[in-house]
Design a protein around this motif. Structure first.
Motif, mmCIF file in Angstrom:
data_model
loop_
_atom_site.group_PDB
_atom_site.id
_atom_site.type_symbol
_atom_site.label_atom_id
_atom_site.label_comp_id
_atom_site.label_asym_id
_atom_site.label_seq_id
_atom_site.Cartn_x
_atom_site.Cartn_y
_atom_site.Cartn_z
ATOM 1 N N GLN A 110 0.826 -1.208 0.000
ATOM 2 C CA GLN A 110 0.000 0.000 0.000
ATOM 3 C C GLN A 110 0.864 1.264 0.000
ATOM 4 O O GLN A 110 0.397 2.335 -0.388
ATOM 5 C CB GLN A 110 -0.965 0.010 1.171
ATOM 6 C CG GLN A 110 -0.322 0.215 2.521
ATOM 7 C CD GLN A 110 -1.330 0.119 3.654
ATOM 8 O OE1 GLN A 110 -2.525 0.016 3.428
ATOM 9 N NE2 GLN A 110 -0.837 0.152 4.873
ATOM 10 N N GLU A 154 -5.709 2.896 -5.333
ATOM 11 C CA GLU A 154 -6.732 2.430 -6.281
ATOM 12 C C GLU A 154 -6.213 1.302 -7.169
ATOM 13 O O GLU A 154 -6.999 0.597 -7.797
ATOM 14 C CB GLU A 154 -7.266 3.581 -7.145
ATOM 15 C CG GLU A 154 -6.259 4.284 -7.997
ATOM 16 C CD GLU A 154 -5.542 5.444 -7.306
ATOM 17 O OE1 GLU A 154 -4.852 6.192 -8.016
ATOM 18 O OE2 GLU A 154 -5.666 5.604 -6.087
ATOM 19 N N GLU A 210 -8.915 -6.393 11.242
ATOM 20 C CA GLU A 210 -8.490 -5.338 12.165
ATOM 21 C C GLU A 210 -9.567 -4.996 13.183
ATOM 22 O O GLU A 210 -9.275 -4.739 14.340
ATOM 23 C CB GLU A 210 -8.103 -4.084 11.366
ATOM 24 C CG GLU A 210 -7.640 -2.922 12.193
ATOM 25 C CD GLU A 210 -6.242 -3.123 12.779
ATOM 26 O OE1 GLU A 210 -5.933 -2.449 13.774
ATOM 27 O OE2 GLU A 210 -5.480 -3.938 12.249
ATOM 28 N N SER A 211 -10.816 -5.028 12.770
ATOM 29 C CA SER A 211 -11.915 -4.679 13.686
ATOM 30 C C SER A 211 -11.978 -5.617 14.885
ATOM 31 O O SER A 211 -12.505 -5.259 15.939
ATOM 32 C CB SER A 211 -13.254 -4.683 12.945
ATOM 33 O OG SER A 211 -13.513 -5.961 12.390
ATOM 34 N N ASP A 267 -16.215 -6.319 11.446
ATOM 35 C CA ASP A 267 -17.179 -5.414 10.816
ATOM 36 C C ASP A 267 -17.360 -5.802 9.344
ATOM 37 O O ASP A 267 -16.671 -6.684 8.823
ATOM 38 C CB ASP A 267 -16.759 -3.955 10.980
ATOM 39 C CG ASP A 267 -15.437 -3.618 10.294
ATOM 40 O OD1 ASP A 267 -15.015 -4.346 9.379
ATOM 41 O OD2 ASP A 267 -14.837 -2.600 10.677
ATOM 42 N N ARG A 268 -18.300 -5.154 8.680
ATOM 43 C CA ARG A 268 -18.631 -5.517 7.293
ATOM 44 C C ARG A 268 -17.460 -5.304 6.344
ATOM 45 O O ARG A 268 -17.266 -6.082 5.415
ATOM 46 C CB ARG A 268 -19.841 -4.718 6.819
ATOM 47 C CG ARG A 268 -21.120 -5.178 7.440
ATOM 48 C CD ARG A 268 -22.283 -4.359 6.944
ATOM 49 N NE ARG A 268 -23.476 -4.737 7.660
ATOM 50 C CZ ARG A 268 -24.663 -4.779 7.107
ATOM 51 N NH1 ARG A 268 -24.821 -4.440 5.852
ATOM 52 N NH2 ARG A 268 -25.705 -5.137 7.809
ATOM 53 N N LYS A 269 -16.697 -4.259 6.554
ATOM 54 C CA LYS A 269 -15.548 -3.979 5.695
ATOM 55 C C LYS A 269 -14.548 -5.129 5.761
ATOM 56 O O LYS A 269 -14.051 -5.592 4.738
ATOM 57 C CB LYS A 269 -14.879 -2.674 6.112
ATOM 58 C CG LYS A 269 -13.637 -2.325 5.339
ATOM 59 C CD LYS A 269 -12.949 -1.135 5.993
ATOM 60 C CE LYS A 269 -11.468 -1.209 5.944
ATOM 61 N NZ LYS A 269 -10.764 -2.239 6.600
ATOM 62 N N ASP A 270 -14.255 -5.585 6.967
ATOM 63 C CA ASP A 270 -13.310 -6.684 7.122
ATOM 64 C C ASP A 270 -13.841 -7.970 6.509
ATOM 65 O O ASP A 270 -13.096 -8.713 5.863
ATOM 66 C CB ASP A 270 -12.991 -6.907 8.604
ATOM 67 C CG ASP A 270 -12.090 -5.830 9.177
ATOM 68 O OD1 ASP A 270 -11.581 -4.990 8.406
ATOM 69 O OD2 ASP A 270 -11.892 -5.838 10.402
ATOM 70 N N ALA A 315 -15.878 -8.179 4.022
ATOM 71 C CA ALA A 315 -15.814 -8.009 2.565
ATOM 72 C C ALA A 315 -14.397 -8.256 2.053
ATOM 73 O O ALA A 315 -14.207 -8.893 1.012
ATOM 74 C CB ALA A 315 -16.286 -6.607 2.185
ATOM 75 N N GLU A 316 -13.387 -7.782 2.786
ATOM 76 C CA GLU A 316 -11.996 -8.011 2.377
ATOM 77 C C GLU A 316 -11.637 -9.491 2.386
ATOM 78 O O GLU A 316 -11.001 -9.992 1.460
ATOM 79 C CB GLU A 316 -11.033 -7.254 3.294
ATOM 80 C CG GLU A 316 -10.876 -5.803 2.951
ATOM 81 C CD GLU A 316 -9.733 -5.189 3.729
ATOM 82 O OE1 GLU A 316 -8.564 -5.476 3.414
ATOM 83 O OE2 GLU A 316 -10.025 -4.424 4.662
ATOM 84 N N SER A 341 -13.743 -12.032 2.185
ATOM 85 C CA SER A 341 -14.516 -12.664 1.111
ATOM 86 C C SER A 341 -13.874 -12.413 -0.252
ATOM 87 O O SER A 341 -13.783 -13.333 -1.068
ATOM 88 C CB SER A 341 -15.948 -12.131 1.090
ATOM 89 O OG SER A 341 -16.608 -12.463 2.279
ATOM 90 N N GLN A 342 -13.416 -11.194 -0.473
ATOM 91 C CA GLN A 342 -12.772 -10.834 -1.739
ATOM 92 C C GLN A 342 -11.554 -11.728 -2.003
ATOM 93 O O GLN A 342 -11.409 -12.281 -3.078
ATOM 94 C CB GLN A 342 -12.343 -9.362 -1.697
ATOM 95 C CG GLN A 342 -11.432 -8.923 -2.803
ATOM 96 C CD GLN A 342 -12.150 -8.440 -4.019
ATOM 97 O OE1 GLN A 342 -13.370 -8.358 -4.060
ATOM 98 N NE2 GLN A 342 -11.395 -8.128 -5.041
#
Length: 130
Positions: free
Chosen positions: A58, A64, A92-93, A101-104, A106-107, A109-110
């Motif tokens: 990163q 992006e 991290e959450s 959390d949903r963001k984690d 989603a990561e 799952s991705q």
């Protein structure tokens, strides 16, 4: 201390130096620099697999472009039938909460849907309360 880039020829030389013992060792390429991504196709052909270190990448490439690079690297490793691991702070959450959390989610799952063979957690397992 600066970073040192090792390329596909370094893996070949190491295998040659180890001789018959190299057959007992799995050589995983740690991809944490832009140079490693640029030469990934050559590296994955020589290595037995790869570890993509998102936390370091990163800082090397634009945010992006990180997900596109990750998707491409996973597909390239899968095309070569080589394992690829993603190392990151994927949950991290959970350092402060019992559930991600949903963001984690989603990561994670991705990475799984893209075909990563392993997800390596960093901060969560060493510093997290849960």
């Amino acid at each position: 201390m600066g970073c040192i880039y090792a390329g596909p020829s370094d893996i070949t030389q190491l295998k040659r130096a180890l001789g018959p013992h190299s057959k007992q060792i799995q050589f995983l390429a740690k991809i944490d620099m832009d140079e490693g991504l640029r030469r990934f196709e050559d590296i994955i052909k020589e290595a037995d697999g790869a570890v993509l270190v998102r936390n370091e990448l990163q800082w090397e490439i634009q945010a992006e472009k990180l997900m596109t690079a990750e998707k491409w690297a996973i597909a390239t490793a899968n095309d070569e039938a080589k394992p690829i691991m993603i190392q990151s702070q994927l949950l991290e959450s959970m350092c402060k909460s019992e559930e991600p959390d949903r963001k984690d989610l989603a990561e994670v799952s991705q990475c799984v849907l893209l075909g990563a063979d392993c997800l390596m957690l960093t901060h969560e397992t060493s510093m997290g309360a849960h």
